[in-house]
Write a protein that holds these residues in place. Structure first.
Motif, PDB file in Angstrom:
ATOM      1  N   ASP A  45       0.834  -1.191   0.000  1.00  0.00           N
ATOM      2  CA  ASP A  45       0.000   0.000   0.000  1.00  0.00           C
ATOM      3  C   ASP A  45       0.873   1.246   0.000  1.00  0.00           C
ATOM      4  O   ASP A  45       1.649   1.474   0.930  1.00  0.00           O
ATOM      5  CB  ASP A  45      -0.908   0.012   1.233  1.00  0.00           C
ATOM      6  CG  ASP A  45      -2.065  -0.973   1.105  1.00  0.00           C
ATOM      7  OD1 ASP A  45      -2.281  -1.478  -0.012  1.00  0.00           O
ATOM      8  OD2 ASP A  45      -2.735  -1.233   2.121  1.00  0.00           O
ATOM      9  N   ASN A  46       0.732   2.065  -1.051  1.00  0.00           N
ATOM     10  CA  ASN A  46       1.548   3.273  -1.180  1.00  0.00           C
ATOM     11  C   ASN A  46       3.023   2.962  -0.960  1.00  0.00           C
ATOM     12  O   ASN A  46       3.726   3.660  -0.227  1.00  0.00           O
ATOM     13  CB  ASN A  46       1.071   4.348  -0.201  1.00  0.00           C
ATOM     14  CG  ASN A  46      -0.321   4.828  -0.533  1.00  0.00           C
ATOM     15  OD1 ASN A  46      -0.576   5.308  -1.631  1.00  0.00           O
ATOM     16  ND2 ASN A  46      -1.234   4.682   0.409  1.00  0.00           N
ATOM     17  N   ALA A  47       3.501   1.908  -1.578  1.00  0.00           N
ATOM     18  CA  ALA A  47       4.895   1.478  -1.429  1.00  0.00           C
ATOM     19  C   ALA A  47       5.440   1.155  -2.813  1.00  0.00           C
ATOM     20  O   ALA A  47       4.997   0.197  -3.454  1.00  0.00           O
ATOM     21  CB  ALA A  47       4.987   0.261  -0.511  1.00  0.00           C
ATOM     22  N   TRP A  48       6.401   1.961  -3.276  1.00  0.00           N
ATOM     23  CA  TRP A  48       6.893   1.872  -4.648  1.00  0.00           C
ATOM     24  C   TRP A  48       8.409   1.723  -4.676  1.00  0.00           C
ATOM     25  O   TRP A  48       9.117   2.306  -3.859  1.00  0.00           O
ATOM     26  CB  TRP A  48       6.514   3.132  -5.426  1.00  0.00           C
ATOM     27  CG  TRP A  48       5.043   3.326  -5.615  1.00  0.00           C
ATOM     28  CD1 TRP A  48       4.184   4.009  -4.798  1.00  0.00           C
ATOM     29  CD2 TRP A  48       4.251   2.826  -6.694  1.00  0.00           C
ATOM     30  NE1 TRP A  48       2.908   3.966  -5.307  1.00  0.00           N
ATOM     31  CE2 TRP A  48       2.914   3.250  -6.474  1.00  0.00           C
ATOM     32  CE3 TRP A  48       4.533   2.075  -7.834  1.00  0.00           C
ATOM     33  CZ2 TRP A  48       1.879   2.945  -7.343  1.00  0.00           C
ATOM     34  CZ3 TRP A  48       3.505   1.769  -8.704  1.00  0.00           C
ATOM     35  CH2 TRP A  48       2.195   2.200  -8.456  1.00  0.00           C
ATOM     36  N   ILE A  49       8.900   0.943  -5.652  1.00  0.00           N
ATOM     37  CA  ILE A  49      10.336   0.795  -5.895  1.00  0.00           C
ATOM     38  C   ILE A  49      10.582   1.013  -7.386  1.00  0.00           C
ATOM     39  O   ILE A  49       9.871   0.447  -8.220  1.00  0.00           O
ATOM     40  CB  ILE A  49      10.844  -0.605  -5.494  1.00  0.00           C
ATOM     41  CG1 ILE A  49      10.665  -0.840  -3.996  1.00  0.00           C
ATOM     42  CG2 ILE A  49      12.317  -0.774  -5.870  1.00  0.00           C
ATOM     43  CD1 ILE A  49      11.084  -2.234  -3.547  1.00  0.00           C
ATOM     44  N   PRO A  50      11.600   1.828  -7.761  1.00  0.00           N
ATOM     45  CA  PRO A  50      11.920   1.977  -9.189  1.00  0.00           C
ATOM     46  C   PRO A  50      12.294   0.629  -9.801  1.00  0.00           C
ATOM     47  O   PRO A  50      13.013  -0.171  -9.196  1.00  0.00           O
ATOM     48  CB  PRO A  50      13.113   2.942  -9.183  1.00  0.00           C
ATOM     49  CG  PRO A  50      12.987   3.692  -7.897  1.00  0.00           C
ATOM     50  CD  PRO A  50      12.441   2.695  -6.911  1.00  0.00           C
ATOM     51  N   ALA A  51      11.821   0.385 -11.010  1.00  0.00           N
ATOM     52  CA  ALA A  51      12.017  -0.914 -11.656  1.00  0.00           C
ATOM     53  C   ALA A  51      13.482  -1.247 -11.881  1.00  0.00           C
ATOM     54  O   ALA A  51      13.853  -2.423 -11.947  1.00  0.00           O
ATOM     55  CB  ALA A  51      11.267  -0.939 -12.986  1.00  0.00           C
ATOM     56  N   GLU A  52      14.337  -0.233 -11.993  1.00  0.00           N
ATOM     57  CA  GLU A  52      15.742  -0.502 -12.312  1.00  0.00           C
ATOM     58  C   GLU A  52      16.475  -1.214 -11.181  1.00  0.00           C
ATOM     59  O   GLU A  52      17.573  -1.734 -11.387  1.00  0.00           O
ATOM     60  CB  GLU A  52      16.466   0.804 -12.637  1.00  0.00           C
ATOM     61  CG  GLU A  52      16.491   1.804 -11.500  1.00  0.00           C
ATOM     62  CD  GLU A  52      17.110   3.133 -11.920  1.00  0.00           C
ATOM     63  OE1 GLU A  52      18.273   3.124 -12.358  1.00  0.00           O
ATOM     64  OE2 GLU A  52      16.413   4.162 -11.816  1.00  0.00           O
ATOM     65  N   TYR A  53      15.882  -1.266  -9.976  1.00  0.00           N
ATOM     66  CA  TYR A  53      16.567  -1.884  -8.844  1.00  0.00           C
ATOM     67  C   TYR A  53      16.000  -3.250  -8.478  1.00  0.00           C
ATOM     68  O   TYR A  53      16.347  -3.808  -7.443  1.00  0.00           O
ATOM     69  CB  TYR A  53      16.514  -0.952  -7.627  1.00  0.00           C
ATOM     70  CG  TYR A  53      17.087   0.399  -7.939  1.00  0.00           C
ATOM     71  CD1 TYR A  53      18.397   0.530  -8.382  1.00  0.00           C
ATOM     72  CD2 TYR A  53      16.311   1.553  -7.838  1.00  0.00           C
ATOM     73  CE1 TYR A  53      18.923   1.766  -8.710  1.00  0.00           C
ATOM     74  CE2 TYR A  53      16.833   2.795  -8.166  1.00  0.00           C
ATOM     75  CZ  TYR A  53      18.138   2.892  -8.600  1.00  0.00           C
ATOM     76  OH  TYR A  53      18.654   4.117  -8.926  1.00  0.00           O
TER      77      TYR A  53
END
Length: 267
Positions: A86-94
């Motif tokens: 929930d409202n927790a995002w990580i950039p795809a490059e990592y």
């Protein structure tokens, strides 16, 4: 860096990311059902889990090769983000997906504002803030000059330690861990005892926001009372630290995937 504390912090931070996360009323980026899993691929420290996709709200950290559930994705500008809670995002490059199909996260439903509400600008183009070096003149200019001189002496001594190996519990001068390096340079360059590990060092001065940091301030990673890494800010978005086992004391740059949580001004 005290690894037991680091593991506790990472475990606490990721607790809501493994399995099905609880939906929160009023939030749009809610995790419904995981579509797949992914593996964290960044090796040189923790990867920040962000509360938004504009790098402004760090929530927690995950470690190299840790598994996370993926609930969807969206692209903001040129960056693709994975929703891992929930409202927790990580950039795809990592991260590396463990299979290929990812559903796009649903776009928020736009609701017309009431008469007493102002229209909100939902487009956020902010980039990660880096500390500025503009200093507010001290009321006592002689004291301010003395503190600035001490800060430069602390930085100079820290620079002399670059290349020395990280050793857990190391307090110098032959080797250091992250908190041992801070204790050594402040004690020997400014005659200030900031304490021997990260949590006491949090209280060695005045807590400030990272974007208010000046050269000679300490940067901390993690919540206050359970920080797991500390470094010395030297200006221009850079800091000196003893990072992890297998690496040496070095200069690193503040970045969105490993962003400090707050700073402390000692001098």
């Amino acid at each position: 860096m005290t690894h037991k504390r680091a593991l506790l912090t990472v475990s606490a931070g990721i607790a809501g990311l493994a399995g099905v996360a609880l939906a929160t009323a009023g939030q749009t980026d809610t995790a419904q059902a995981a579509t797949q899993t992914a593996t964290i691929t960044y090796k040189d420290g923790g990867t920040t889990v962000w509360g938004t996709t504009d790098y402004t709200q760090p929530k927690s950290y995950v470690s190299y090769q840790q598994q996370v559930d993926v609930y969807g994705s969206k692209t903001v500008g040129s960056t693709t983000w994975y929703l891992v809670g929930d409202n927790a995002w990580i950039p795809a490059e990592y991260v590396s997906l463990n299979n290929q199909a990812v559903e796009q996260a649903p776009k928020p439903v736009e609701v017309a504002p009431s008469n007493d509400q102002q229209t909100q600008n939902t487009t956020n183009t902010q980039t990660p803030q880096t500390p500025t070096n503009t200093q507010t003149p001290a009321t006592d200019q002689s004291a301010g000059t003395t503190d600035q001189t001490k800060a430069q002496q602390v930085i100079a001594l820290a620079e002399q330690q670059i290349g020395k190996p990280y050793v857990w519990g190391g307090k110098g001068p032959a080797n250091f861990d992250c908190s041992g390096l801070m204790q050594y340079v402040f004690k020997n360059a400014a005659n200030v005892d900031v304490g021997g590990w990260t949590v006491p060092q949090e209280s060695a001065g005045t807590q400030i926001a990272v974007n208010q940091a000046q050269p000679g301030d300490m940067l901390f990673w993690g919540d206050k009372g359970s920080t797991y890494h500390v470094a010395l800010y030297i200006g221009n978005g850079q800091y000196i630290n003893a990072p992890v086992p297998g690496k040496n004391v070095e200069i690193d740059s503040i970045s969105p995937y490993f962003a400090p949580s707050f700073a402390v001004r000692v001098l």
